[in-house]
Design an enzyme around this catalytic site. Structure first.
Site, PDB file in Angstrom:
ATOM      1  N   HIS A  85      -3.268  -4.761   0.061  1.00 59.87           N
ATOM      2  CA  HIS A  85      -2.517  -5.259   1.227  1.00 59.87           C
ATOM      3  C   HIS A  85      -3.004  -4.597   2.509  1.00 59.87           C
ATOM      4  O   HIS A  85      -3.349  -3.415   2.519  1.00 59.87           O
ATOM      5  CB  HIS A  85      -1.005  -5.124   1.040  1.00 59.87           C
ATOM      6  CG  HIS A  85      -0.476  -3.731   0.856  1.00 59.87           C
ATOM      7  ND1 HIS A  85      -0.018  -2.964   1.898  1.00 59.87           N
ATOM      8  CD2 HIS A  85      -0.306  -2.975  -0.254  1.00 59.87           C
ATOM      9  CE1 HIS A  85       0.420  -1.805   1.441  1.00 59.87           C
ATOM     10  NE2 HIS A  85       0.251  -1.779   0.130  1.00 59.87           N
ATOM     11  N   ASP A  87      -1.130  -4.856   5.345  1.00 59.66           N
ATOM     12  CA  ASP A  87       0.013  -4.485   6.186  1.00 59.66           C
ATOM     13  C   ASP A  87       0.417  -3.045   5.893  1.00 59.66           C
ATOM     14  O   ASP A  87       0.060  -2.488   4.846  1.00 59.66           O
ATOM     15  CB  ASP A  87       1.210  -5.432   5.995  1.00 59.66           C
ATOM     16  CG  ASP A  87       1.812  -5.368   4.593  1.00 59.66           C
ATOM     17  OD1 ASP A  87       1.045  -5.235   3.619  1.00 59.66           O
ATOM     18  OD2 ASP A  87       3.052  -5.444   4.472  1.00 59.66           O
ATOM     19  N   ASP A 118      -2.119   3.879   1.909  1.00 55.82           N
ATOM     20  CA  ASP A 118      -1.251   2.759   1.495  1.00 55.82           C
ATOM     21  C   ASP A 118      -1.366   1.653   2.515  1.00 55.82           C
ATOM     22  O   ASP A 118      -0.568   1.571   3.430  1.00 55.82           O
ATOM     23  CB  ASP A 118       0.187   3.284   1.370  1.00 55.82           C
ATOM     24  CG  ASP A 118       1.159   2.275   0.813  1.00 55.82           C
ATOM     25  OD1 ASP A 118       0.728   1.219   0.353  1.00 55.82           O
ATOM     26  OD2 ASP A 118       2.378   2.543   0.847  1.00 55.82           O
ATOM     27  N   GLU A 152       3.251  -7.043   1.823  1.00 52.84           N
ATOM     28  CA  GLU A 152       3.672  -6.264   0.655  1.00 52.84           C
ATOM     29  C   GLU A 152       4.777  -5.288   1.027  1.00 52.84           C
ATOM     30  O   GLU A 152       5.697  -5.049   0.252  1.00 52.84           O
ATOM     31  CB  GLU A 152       2.460  -5.489   0.097  1.00 52.84           C
ATOM     32  CG  GLU A 152       2.666  -4.933  -1.307  1.00 52.84           C
ATOM     33  CD  GLU A 152       3.308  -3.550  -1.356  1.00 52.84           C
ATOM     34  OE1 GLU A 152       3.681  -3.126  -2.443  1.00 52.84           O
ATOM     35  OE2 GLU A 152       3.429  -2.892  -0.288  1.00 52.84           O
ATOM     36  N   GLU A 153       4.663  -4.731   2.231  1.00 53.39           N
ATOM     37  CA  GLU A 153       5.601  -3.683   2.640  1.00 53.39           C
ATOM     38  C   GLU A 153       6.924  -4.229   3.155  1.00 53.39           C
ATOM     39  O   GLU A 153       7.807  -3.462   3.515  1.00 53.39           O
ATOM     40  CB  GLU A 153       4.972  -2.811   3.737  1.00 53.39           C
ATOM     41  CG  GLU A 153       3.719  -2.061   3.319  1.00 53.39           C
ATOM     42  CD  GLU A 153       4.001  -0.908   2.360  1.00 53.39           C
ATOM     43  OE1 GLU A 153       5.122  -0.819   1.847  1.00 53.39           O
ATOM     44  OE2 GLU A 153       3.079  -0.113   2.118  1.00 53.39           O
TER      45      GLU A 153
HETATM   46  N1  BES Z   1       1.659   1.510  -2.695  1.00 52.37           N
HETATM   47  C1  BES Z   1       3.056   1.294  -2.771  1.00 52.37           C
HETATM   48  C2  BES Z   1       3.591   1.249  -4.178  1.00 52.37           C
HETATM   49  C3  BES Z   1       3.472   2.550  -4.945  1.00 52.37           C
HETATM   50  C4  BES Z   1       4.046   3.699  -4.452  1.00 52.37           C
HETATM   51  C5  BES Z   1       2.814   2.575  -6.145  1.00 52.37           C
HETATM   52  C6  BES Z   1       3.939   4.888  -5.151  1.00 52.37           C
HETATM   53  C7  BES Z   1       2.711   3.754  -6.844  1.00 52.37           C
HETATM   54  C8  BES Z   1       3.269   4.916  -6.350  1.00 52.37           C
HETATM   55  C9  BES Z   1       3.428  -0.009  -2.085  1.00 52.37           C
HETATM   56  O1  BES Z   1       2.696  -0.253  -0.914  1.00 52.37           O
HETATM   57  C10 BES Z   1       4.867   0.051  -1.666  1.00 52.37           C
HETATM   58  O2  BES Z   1       5.219   0.919  -0.929  1.00 52.37           O
HETATM   59  N2  BES Z   1       5.669  -0.878  -2.139  1.00 52.37           N
HETATM   60  C11 BES Z   1       7.019  -0.989  -1.719  1.00 52.37           C
HETATM   61  C12 BES Z   1       7.514  -2.357  -2.096  1.00 52.37           C
HETATM   62  C13 BES Z   1       8.840  -2.729  -1.466  1.00 52.37           C
HETATM   63  C14 BES Z   1       8.782  -2.732   0.039  1.00 52.37           C
HETATM   64  C15 BES Z   1       9.277  -4.084  -1.973  1.00 52.37           C
HETATM   65  C16 BES Z   1       7.849   0.106  -2.374  1.00 52.37           C
HETATM   66  O3  BES Z   1       7.583   0.506  -3.509  1.00 52.37           O
HETATM   67  O4  BES Z   1       8.780   0.598  -1.703  1.00 52.37           O
HETATM   68 ZN    ZN Z   2       3.762   1.117   0.643  1.00 51.44          ZN
END
Ligand code: BES
Ligand code: ZN
Length: 451
Positions: A85, A87, A118, A152-153
């Site tokens: 992603h 964003d 990220d 995604e965020e």
């Molecule tokens: N990269 C993260 C997900 C992640 C965090 C994977 C830590 C493994 C370890 C991703 O960009 C993220 O932050 N996702 C959000 C999704 C939400 C906004 C629906 C999250 O996990 O808060």
């Molecule tokens: Zn994230």
């Protein structure tokens, strides 16, 4: 991986980092409308960058933020989708950044900036892996399709809708995702489980306006107090979630998993120190890694209401708002959990106030089998890139579209993260080690050659 590819990555590292900095300069904050233009400009930039590498690159517009799709054929008939992603999260609190979030800066071999880990830095490792293969081998070993989303965020579903619609033409042999973490700075990892998520807010509404707490205190319910009482009825002091039936569908940890987590020798004291808390806390009966990776949570992300200014102000606030997310694990169904939480909030809220509940995104957890040749190729690729053995981990975060990949595409998904939880994703001073960037680029190149 051939020595030529390795050498190409090493020789071009400085330029790769300069280009990554350009990518990081876009404040592509998908949650904030005022950054819609920046988010689109960022999509255009990475699309053009991939176009410059000989990809057929375009933006897919199906509502929501544009999806960058870039395709280039390879020598074999295999097809790999690389997901990421472009964003990023909002940068606040701005005054806690040592250097500005959108002016990427290298200090001591570490690149600081919003999105560094990220996920722009991790995405860019794949982009530069592809470039290095093209420069040294004259072509790609297999067909590569980049699918980079811009929401995604912020809980958008444009990419999930696109994947459902395009699954017959996509038909990849594997999906590769680098948006998760390594176990620690020297231990590469493959992730076989991600938590799901349910997001909502509730607003407790009392009087039409803030009232004098002397004139009215004692006569009516205080909305902030009611919010606190509702929240206290959701999680016990020991960390157990009190929402009825919340845990019903949680798959218990298997003995082999408990054993494999235990062997990672996680250091609780070191984490408490790193996070600057007196000691860790969570659901009784589970180790820290078990709680992080395989148990659900109920978190308050924000709690607002009443006066927060200097000194004191004697009021009964008109309302209070709580933002909540629950992390879910297999086999919890996000819709069922959301319904259970909403029902519980309503049942514990007294009739002295009005309760408004707004629901945001919900996405399921994923847990996959790692017994397949693609995962073994990824294990070898990480060994080549990082010079260390890979461990298998789960991650506590969520990548909502991954469950759609699993459901719709029916191919192995490789979660090969190059980041660290301590890189500060979503926090001030987010960063990414340039060492991980370089090693990740090598691992990504190797994977395409062997997948
Ligand atoms: N990269 C993260 C997900 C992640 C965090 C994977 C830590 C493994 C370890 C991703 O960009 C993220 O932050 N996702 C959000 C999704 C939400 C906004 C629906 C999250 O996990 O808060
Ligand atoms: Zn994230």
């Amino acid at each position: 991986m051939t020595d030529r590819v390795q050498a190409c990555i090493d020789e071009n590292q400085d330029r790769f980092v300069e280009e990554l900095k350009q990518f990081l300069r876009f404040p592509s904050i998908s949650a904030l409308q005022q950054h819609d233009g920046d988010t689109r400009a960022c999509a255009e930039w990475i699309k053009d960058h991939l176009g410059g590498l000989g990809f057929e690159a375009g933006l897919i517009e199906i509502g929501g933020k544009p999806i960058v799709r870039a395709v280039r054929r390879g020598k074999s008939a295999k097809r790999v989708v690389i997901y990421g992603h472009y964003d990023v999260q909002p940068e606040d609190p701005l005054d806690e950044w040592k250097t500005p979030p959108f002016e990427p800066t290298v200090r001591d071999g570490i690149l600081y900036g919003r999105g560094a880990t990220d996920d722009k830095g991790q995405v860019f490792a794949h982009v530069k892996a592809v470039e290095s293969l093209l420069r040294t081998e004259g072509g790609l070993p297999c067909e590569v399709i980049f699918l980079l989303e811009g929401e995604e965020e912020s809980g958008g579903d444009a990419l999930a809708r696109y994947v459902k619609q395009a699954k017959d033409e996509l038909k990849p042999d594997a999906v590769v995702v680098s948006d998760s973490t390594m176990y620690d700075a020297n231990t590469p990892a493959l992730t076989y489980g991600l938590r799901g998520i349910v997001a909502l807010e509730f607003i407790v509404r009392g009087p039409a306006a803030d009232l004098h707490s002397g004139a009215y205190g004692g006569a009516l319910a205080n909305p902030v107090m009611v919010a606190a009482q509702i929240l206290a009825a959701c999680v016990g002091r020991d960390g157990k979630i009190l929402v009825p039936h919340f845990y019903d569908d949680v798959v218990p940890l298997q003995d082999w998993e408990r054993e494999s987590f235990r062997k990672l020798n996680f250091n609780d004291a070191a984490l408490a120190k790193e996070l600057n808390v007196p000691r860790l806390h969570g659901e009784p009966g589970y180790s820290t890694l078990e709680r992080l990776w395989a148990r659900p949570t109920f978190e308050i992300n924000g709690l607002h209401g009443g006066y927060g200014g200097q000194r004191s102000k004697t009021i009964i606030p008109a309302s209070a708002t709580a933002k909540i997310t629950c992390r879910l694990v297999s086999n919890q169904d996000p819709v069922r959990i959301r319904d259970l939480v909403v029902e519980h909030l309503r049942s514990v809220c007294p009739d002295t106030v009005r309760l408004e509940i707004n629901e945001f995104g919900a996405s399921p957890p994923v847990l996959f089998d790692v017994n397949n040749p693609t995962i073994r190729a990824a294990q070898e690729a990480l060994r080549q890139g990082f010079g260390r053995e890979t461990v298998f981990i789960r991650c506590g975060g969520s990548i909502p579209v991954v469950s759609t990949f699993v459901e719709q595409l029916g191919c192995p998904v490789v979660l090969m993260g190059f980041g660290l939880d301590s890189d500060g994703p979503h926090s001030p001073n987010e960063h990414f080690s340039l060492d991980s960037f370089r090693r990740g680029t090598k691992a990504a190149a190797h994977l395409l050659q062997t997948i």
